[in-house]
Write an enzyme that holds these catalytic residues in place. Structure first.
Site, PDB file in Angstrom:
ATOM      1  N   GLU A  13      -9.106  -5.367   7.010  1.00 57.23           N
ATOM      2  CA  GLU A  13      -9.930  -6.366   6.329  1.00 57.23           C
ATOM      3  C   GLU A  13      -9.759  -7.765   6.922  1.00 57.23           C
ATOM      4  OE1 GLU A  13      -8.995  -5.823   2.168  1.00 57.23           O
ATOM      5  OE2 GLU A  13      -9.658  -3.747   2.191  1.00 57.23           O
TER       6      GLU A  13
ATOM      7  N   GLU B 110     -10.858   2.638   3.257  1.00 52.41           N
ATOM      8  CA  GLU B 110     -10.470   2.554   1.846  1.00 52.41           C
ATOM      9  C   GLU B 110     -11.735   2.636   1.012  1.00 52.41           C
ATOM     10  OE1 GLU B 110      -8.233  -0.899   0.730  1.00 52.41           O
ATOM     11  OE2 GLU B 110      -6.948  -0.829   2.507  1.00 52.41           O
TER      12      GLU B 110
END
Length: 490
Positions: free
Chosen positions: A196, A290
């Site tokens: 991220e 995820e």
């Protein structure tokens, strides 16, 4: 996590757990991309990456993240609901909470469960690391993971010789020590560091130039310095939504990435996200690194078929974001690969742990017995790495080096050792024990250089237990060096 509310949800879970896990585009052809970016990648890593290429467009592997304090909790929960185990097991090296003096126990637990996941359960292993700021204490907690550096500080952090760089180096070298255990156990790992990074909620995120250099620095340190040839490098951005930037802006480069997997929450499986990551990947496998809500299988089949795996986050996301019916239906769909539905090729993957004694000792994986049991040495007599096992005595001796016992699946196996020797002896042989009984031997003859001695066609039934040994009954002055033991499934 991609959104502020999901970050808060994860942080809230952490609080209740006391100490928690929170935890230029490639232009090569697909055929060229089949090989890992690390030219020295292990055979097991090659097998796993090749498997992802083989299922791309046809199947998706169900994965489950697990917190390090209970590293199989959510994998087992998925089974209890659906009757199927996920085929991909994930966890995190994590960060320390306030009052926690070190992370060694938790991180070792992750390593031990990763070994079980691959070697015993047959799951693919993926790991990440919610790292605290390198200049702060290991127990600085989630606030440090979500801390910030100025642009200049990040530039210092990725510049060799600076204080911040050296602090970063100390931290990554510690994590490398755990990954080395998995390398020595021949456990391949989908390594998804600094995930991220195209967001703005982690200290490593939000600064594209420095982020790419940070990734490259870790790749070079882990690959060229530590020799972590078991890693499959996964670029893990957040989906390019209102909270994150374009994936290409943070992409380290095709020469440093094997796979790409973006994080998607709130069921936001936009077609634009899929199109963006597949375009950037240029044939490399892609996944969902995820997720909270499961992806919709019908959508995957019709318009997003190249996602090769999804991994539901731990900390309660499995059941907080998905109904039992959704979990059951997804895990039992023919398009979804669970543990029982796939078998990554394991030919040439060594089952034995610490096979070349590169740890500098027998560790907990081998036992040495007899009147002159022998020692691990780094005196220049080795076939690979820097160590080998030496037997010698000025008087006659009887010695045995024997591996731990390994539970195997049904099939045919080969045991092998490389030996270098001199002197005279009554008996010197490679041995294989199955379920506690000696079942096969191979004489070891004199050789002034390392020579292979192998026992082929070792048949095993499911859950048989195998161990490998060398036994020597030698005359005075006889010497042996043993290196590169292996037990492989044919």
């Amino acid at each position: 996590m991609k959104k502020k509310k999901d970050i808060l949800f994860k942080a809230a879970i952490v609080t209740t757990l006391v100490v928690s896990l929170l935890t230029a585009p490639n232009t090569t052809s697909k055929a060229a991309g089949l090989a890992p970016v690390n030219p020295n990648a292990s055979q097991a890593a090659k097998n796993v990456l090749s498997y992802f290429y083989s299922i791309t467009g046809n199947k998706i592997i169900a994965g489950q993240h697990n917190n390090f304090e209970s590293p199989h909790q959510y994998t087992n929960q998925a089974f209890s609901i659906s009757g199927k185990y996920p085929g991909l097991w994930g966890s995190d090296f994590g960060y320390g909470a306030s009052g926690q003096t070190n992370m060694s126990t938790d991180r070792q637990r992750v390593v031990d469960h990763a070994k079980t996941a691959w070697l015993t359960d047959g799951d693919i292993v993926t790991l990440t690391w919610h790292e605290v700021k390198p200049n702060e204490a290991e127990n600085a907690g989630w606030a440090s993971v979500q801390g910030d550096y100025t642009s200049q500080q990040m530039t210092d952090l990725v510049t060799p010789g600076t204080t911040l760089y050296n602090q970063w180096l100390t931290r990554v070298d510690e994590i490398a020590s755990y990954l080395k255990q998995l390398r020595d156990a021949n456990v391949p790992v989908l390594w998804r560091p600094y995930h991220e990074g195209n967001g703005d909620w982690f200290w490593w995120s939000g600064k594209p130039t420095q982020y790419k250099q940070l990734w490259i620095n870790m790749y070079n340190r882990f690959t060229n310095y530590h020799g972590l040839n078991n890693l499959i490098w996964v670029y893990g951005p957040n989906a390019n939504n209102q909270w994150a930037g374009p994936l290409a802006d943070y992409y380290p480069g095709s020469q440093y990435v094997d796979m790409l997997a973006q994080d998607i929450y709130d069921g936001d499986y936009s077609q634009s996200y899929y199109d963006e990551i597949t375009a950037l990947a240029q044939g490399k496998p892609v996944g969902i690194g995820e997720n909270g809500e499961f992806p919709n299988i019908s959508t995957l089949k019709s318009s997003q078929p190249k996602y090769s795996y999804f991994m539901t986050w731990g900390g309660g996301y499995l059941t907080a974001k998905n109904s039992n019916a959704t979990i059951t239906n997804t895990y039992n769909d023919a398009f979804v690969l669970t543990r029982d539905k796939f078998d990554v090729p394991t030919a040439n993957s060594n089952i034995l742990l610490n096979p070349n004694f590169d740890s500098g000792s027998l560790g907990s994986y081998w036992g040495a017995y007899g009147t002159s049991p022998g020692v691990v040495r780094n005196d220049g007599n080795y076939r690979s790495a820097s160590y080998s096992f030496n037997m010698y005595s000025a008087s006659a001796y009887n010695s045995n080096l024997i591996s731990n016992e390994y539970t195997v699946n049904s099939g045919t196996y080969t045991a092998q050792v490389y030996a270098k020797s001199g002197g005279t002896w009554t008996t010197a042989q490679l041995e294989v024990y199955k379920n506690g009984t000696l079942v096969s031997t191979k004489p070891i003859t004199t050789s002034g250089s390392f020579t292979s001695f192998a026992i082929n066609n070792i048949f095993a039934a499911n859950n048989d237990k195998i161990k490998v040994s060398v036994w020597v009954n030698a005359g005075a002055g006889a010497w042996f060096y043993f290196d590169d033991f292996s037990l492989t499934k044919n």
